[in-house]
Design a protein around this motif. Structure first.
Motif, PDB file in Angstrom:
ATOM      1  N   TYR A  32    -132.609  22.125   0.425  1.00  0.00           N
ATOM      2  CA  TYR A  32    -132.087  21.510   1.534  1.00  0.00           C
ATOM      3  C   TYR A  32    -132.911  21.506   2.561  1.00  0.00           C
ATOM      4  CZ  TYR A  32    -127.349  21.930  -0.606  1.00  0.00           C
ATOM      5  OH  TYR A  32    -126.108  21.957  -1.445  1.00  0.00           O
ATOM      6  N   GLY A  33    -133.019  20.370   3.311  1.00  0.00           N
ATOM      7  CA  GLY A  33    -133.693  20.202   4.441  1.00  0.00           C
ATOM      8  C   GLY A  33    -132.769  20.920   5.746  1.00  0.00           C
ATOM      9  N   PHE A  34    -133.294  20.817   6.909  1.00  0.00           N
ATOM     10  CA  PHE A  34    -132.882  21.303   8.126  1.00  0.00           C
ATOM     11  C   PHE A  34    -131.357  20.936   8.307  1.00  0.00           C
ATOM     12  CE2 PHE A  34    -131.851  21.242  12.783  1.00  0.00           C
ATOM     13  CZ  PHE A  34    -132.028  22.479  13.135  1.00  0.00           C
ATOM     14  N   GLY A  35    -131.049  19.266   7.905  1.00  0.00           N
ATOM     15  CA  GLY A  35    -130.016  18.862   8.300  1.00  0.00           C
ATOM     16  C   GLY A  35    -128.998  19.206   7.501  1.00  0.00           C
ATOM     17  N   LEU A  36    -129.256  19.364   6.012  1.00  0.00           N
ATOM     18  CA  LEU A  36    -128.166  19.787   5.172  1.00  0.00           C
ATOM     19  C   LEU A  36    -127.984  21.286   5.199  1.00  0.00           C
ATOM     20  CD1 LEU A  36    -129.213  17.608   1.739  1.00  0.00           C
ATOM     21  CD2 LEU A  36    -127.248  17.453   3.378  1.00  0.00           C
ATOM     22  N   SER A  37    -128.947  21.958   5.486  1.00  0.00           N
ATOM     23  CA  SER A  37    -128.486  23.482   5.667  1.00  0.00           C
ATOM     24  C   SER A  37    -127.623  23.659   7.055  1.00  0.00           C
ATOM     25  CB  SER A  37    -129.943  24.147   6.063  1.00  0.00           C
ATOM     26  OG  SER A  37    -130.696  24.058   5.051  1.00  0.00           O
ATOM     27  N   ALA A  38    -127.950  22.820   8.017  1.00  0.00           N
ATOM     28  CA  ALA A  38    -126.843  22.883   9.186  1.00  0.00           C
ATOM     29  C   ALA A  38    -125.446  22.608   8.656  1.00  0.00           C
ATOM     30  CB  ALA A  38    -127.439  22.137  10.227  1.00  0.00           C
ATOM     31  N   MET A  39    -125.504  21.367   7.870  1.00  0.00           N
ATOM     32  CA  MET A  39    -124.225  20.820   7.465  1.00  0.00           C
ATOM     33  C   MET A  39    -123.421  21.838   6.601  1.00  0.00           C
ATOM     34  SD  MET A  39    -123.526  17.656   4.945  1.00  0.00           S
ATOM     35  CE  MET A  39    -124.524  16.661   5.916  1.00  0.00           C
ATOM     36  N   ASN A  40    -124.162  22.646   5.688  1.00  0.00           N
ATOM     37  CA  ASN A  40    -123.592  23.649   4.780  1.00  0.00           C
ATOM     38  C   ASN A  40    -123.127  24.632   5.539  1.00  0.00           C
ATOM     39  OD1 ASN A  40    -123.049  24.697   2.074  1.00  0.00           O
ATOM     40  ND2 ASN A  40    -124.850  26.077   2.184  1.00  0.00           N
ATOM     41  N   GLU A  41    -123.895  25.183   6.593  1.00  0.00           N
ATOM     42  CA  GLU A  41    -123.283  26.332   7.513  1.00  0.00           C
ATOM     43  C   GLU A  41    -121.748  25.807   8.002  1.00  0.00           C
ATOM     44  OE1 GLU A  41    -126.252  27.630  10.153  1.00  0.00           O
ATOM     45  OE2 GLU A  41    -127.593  28.099   8.566  1.00  0.00           O
ATOM     46  N   ARG A  42    -121.715  24.528   8.616  1.00  0.00           N
ATOM     47  CA  ARG A  42    -120.586  24.268   9.118  1.00  0.00           C
ATOM     48  C   ARG A  42    -119.407  24.277   8.253  1.00  0.00           C
ATOM     49  NH1 ARG A  42    -123.602  19.858  10.955  1.00  0.00           N
ATOM     50  NH2 ARG A  42    -124.606  20.115  13.373  1.00  0.00           N
ATOM     51  N   ILE A  43    -119.756  23.569   7.095  1.00  0.00           N
ATOM     52  CA  ILE A  43    -118.736  23.692   6.145  1.00  0.00           C
ATOM     53  C   ILE A  43    -118.192  25.274   5.521  1.00  0.00           C
ATOM     54  CG2 ILE A  43    -118.241  22.787   3.793  1.00  0.00           C
ATOM     55  CD1 ILE A  43    -120.191  20.506   4.275  1.00  0.00           C
ATOM     56  N   GLN A  44    -119.119  26.017   5.688  1.00  0.00           N
ATOM     57  CA  GLN A  44    -118.689  27.239   5.289  1.00  0.00           C
ATOM     58  C   GLN A  44    -117.923  27.948   6.117  1.00  0.00           C
ATOM     59  OE1 GLN A  44    -122.316  29.125   4.238  1.00  0.00           O
ATOM     60  NE2 GLN A  44    -122.518  28.442   2.178  1.00  0.00           N
TER      61      GLN A  44
END
Length: 603
Positions: free
Chosen positions: A562-574
């Motif tokens: 995951y890049g920076f954007g997908l990592s941030a997206m994953n944190e929001r969803i969790q």
């Protein structure tokens, strides 16, 4: 406190000796009594010469005998003849006339041994003849009526006082038990003292002034006499060593059961009265001997002070009865049974007081230990409090640093999500203008102007992101914003986006932001890294769950990187208790699948 109670018990024990004693009425100095063991009419008896002194005859007879009483010439005016214990059947004659009679020739065996007295007037200086069957009177005396009444009242006075003291012991023990239900020893002693009090009152002779004892009264007396020894054995069983408690329990149960059997037997077969009473007395002696042996063995093993009091009480009880029997103390007017019961009750009270004193000592010891522990805990709590205050201060500083770091990350993520998409479109326009610069300057200029507009838009988005972070809320319609984002992307990037968006009411601001930024990040990644030309986007609600699906025909994405954007997206969803999955399908190079619970209220 314990010493005062012991003094009270000692005074109560001496009560029977200090109360008024009746004068000796068992010996008469002015009665000459003779006996004849041949029956006959009063005329025959008056002329009979074979009379024998009463002292040479047995006290109980199963046949009819005659007594001749020569009344002294010095007897008082209006004399009365006093008999105690009265025979089960007798007739009194004077001047060949029947002047008094009582009982039946064939009486109920249960009544024969019941204590009673008789007092009736006779003529002065006239010989009295008594025809009787059963026990001979223990006391026979002639004198004024009021003299005998006073003697009986005085004789009963100390018995009444002594037995009322037993009643008070029972009441106080019951009251103490009600305040402390765990002390069953108090309840047992209350029952034992009450049985002694009731049994003593039933033996008071003065009650005959009020009523003749019915047969049911005799049964009640037998019941009380049964309950007393049972409670006595139960009381001392509480003090025994564990190995003897069960044997003692069987002892009082066997004795109580045998007493019930004897009472029922005498109800239907009265002729077995003597056998039944003798059996009960023998069993009582055996039971007391057994419990005494158990107490001695328990004392040898445990050395309990309460067991020593028990042994002394039982030994004192037996000793007083033996002394009274050998020296005939009862003839002096002293109730040996009452004194023996006092000794036994005093031992019981001494045991209760000893346990109470020991309990108070234990409570005081536990209180002192608890006070020490409280002081130690208080000191530890103070130390812990100081350490906690210091830790809170250190934690507050650390939390402030963490909060600042999280805020920086959040700002970075927001800027990346909002501006990254615009910059991607700008780069595409600049590259297109570079390729057209030599071929078609007008189109190249148009592309540069578009790129310039996109840069300005990116700058506005940066400012907007900062404002939104300060306000901490997004006031927008999700569906409208998604459609605008799709339209702008298609316009500036020349990609095709097919969208299916359902109306999802009552989503929280955090949920809206996550959906919007996820779509923007997904479009940006697909265009920039996947080099895709076609997207399919779907937003729906299934069973209270939000479904986000974004597909593109570009290059597959490694879900492990995951890049920076997908990592941030994953944190929001969790944070929304949701899941993010990235995978490929047959017709689609990259699929972005998001799901999270739907909440029904705004925040």
């Amino acid at each position: 406190m314990g010493k005062k109670i012991f003094v009270v018990i000692f005074i109560m024990l001496l009560l029977p000796f200090y109360t008024v004693q009746a004068k000796d009425v068992s010996v008469s100095t002015f009665l000459n009594i003779s006996i004849s063991n041949e029956d006959g009419t009063i005329e025959q008896i008056r002329n009979r010469e074979n009379w024998k002194p009463l002292n040479d005859y047995q006290l109980v007879t199963d046949k009819v005998v005659w007594l001749k009483i020569d009344v002294s010439k010095d007897s008082s005016k209006d004399p009365y003849l006093y008999l105690n214990i009265s025979p089960s059947y007798f007739e009194v004659y004077q001047k060949q006339s029947l002047i008094y009679t009582y009982g039946d020739l064939e009486p109920d065996p249960r009544i024969i041994h019941n204590r009673r007295w008789d007092l009736f007037p006779i003529d002065a200086n006239e010989t009295v003849y008594i025809r009787l069957k059963g026990n001979l009177p223990e006391t026979m005396m002639v004198g004024p009526k009021d003299q005998f009444l006073k003697q009986m009242i005085f004789a009963d006075l100390y018995r009444i006082i002594g037995n009322l003291a037993f009643g008070l012991m029972a009441v106080f023990s019951l009251i103490f038990y009600l305040f402390n239900r765990t002390q069953t020893l108090l309840l047992t002693f209350a029952g034992f003292a009450l049985s002694l009090a009731v049994g003593g009152i039933l033996r008071v002779e003065s009650k005959q002034f009020l009523f003749e004892e019915p047969l049911i009264f005799i049964y009640f007396n037998a019941f009380v006499s049964t309950v007393g020894p049972v409670l006595f054995i139960m009381f001392f069983s509480h003090l025994l060593d564990e190995r003897y408690k069960k044997l003692a329990s069987w002892t009082w149960k066997f004795y109580g059961g045998f007493c019930i059997i004897v009472i029922l037997t005498l109800t239907f077969w009265p002729q077995l009265f003597v056998v039944g009473v003798v059996s009960l007395n023998v069993l009582l002696v055996v039971s007391m001997l057994a419990i005494s042996i158990f107490m001695i063995l328990s004392y040898v093993k445990t050395k309990k002070r309460e067991l020593l009091f028990s042994i002394l009480g039982v030994v004192g009880f037996i000793t007083i009865y033996l002394i009274g029997s050998v020296f005939k103390i009862a003839e002096t007017g002293i109730d040996v049974g009452l004194i023996a019961n006092y000794v036994l009750a005093s031992a019981c009270i001494s045991i209760i007081i000893s346990q109470y004193v020991e309990l108070q000592r234990n409570v005081q010891r536990y209180s002192d230990e608890l006070e020490i522990k409280v002081q130690e805990r208080t000191t530890k709590l103070k130390e812990t409090h100081q350490q906690l205050v210091k830790s809170i201060q250190e934690s507050s500083a650390a939390m402030a640093e963490i909060a600042a770091l999280e805020e920086r990350n959040r700002i970075t993520q927001e800027i990346h999500d909002n501006v990254g998409h615009t910059l991607t479109a700008t780069i595409l326009q600049i590259e297109a203008s570079k390729r057209l610069l030599d071929k078609n300057k007008d189109v190249a200029k148009e592309k540069m102007e578009i790129a310039q507009d996109l840069v300005r838009k990116g700058l506005d988005e940066i400012r907007s992101s900062v404002r939104m972070l300060k306000a901490n809320e997004w006031n927008f319609d999700l569906k409208t914003s998604l459609l605008e984002l799709i339209e702008e992307t298609c316009k500036y990037t020349e990609v095709n986006i097919n969208a299916e968006i359902e109306d999802v009411p009552s989503m929280t601001q955090e949920q809206k932001s996550t959906v919007y930024l996820s779509l923007k990040e997904g479009l940006t990644n697909g265009i920039k890294h996947g080099h895709c030309e076609k997207f399919h986007f779907q937003l729906s609600v299934e069973k209270n769950t939000i479904r986000f699906l974004l597909k593109n025909d570009g290059k597959p994405l490694d879900p492990q990187k995951y890049g920076f954007g997908l990592s941030a997206m994953n944190e929001r969803i969790q944070q929304l208790n949701g899941k993010l999955r990235v995978y490929s399908e047959k017709e689609w190079g990259c699929v972005l699948n998001i799901s999270f619970p739907h909440k029904d209220k705004e925040i």
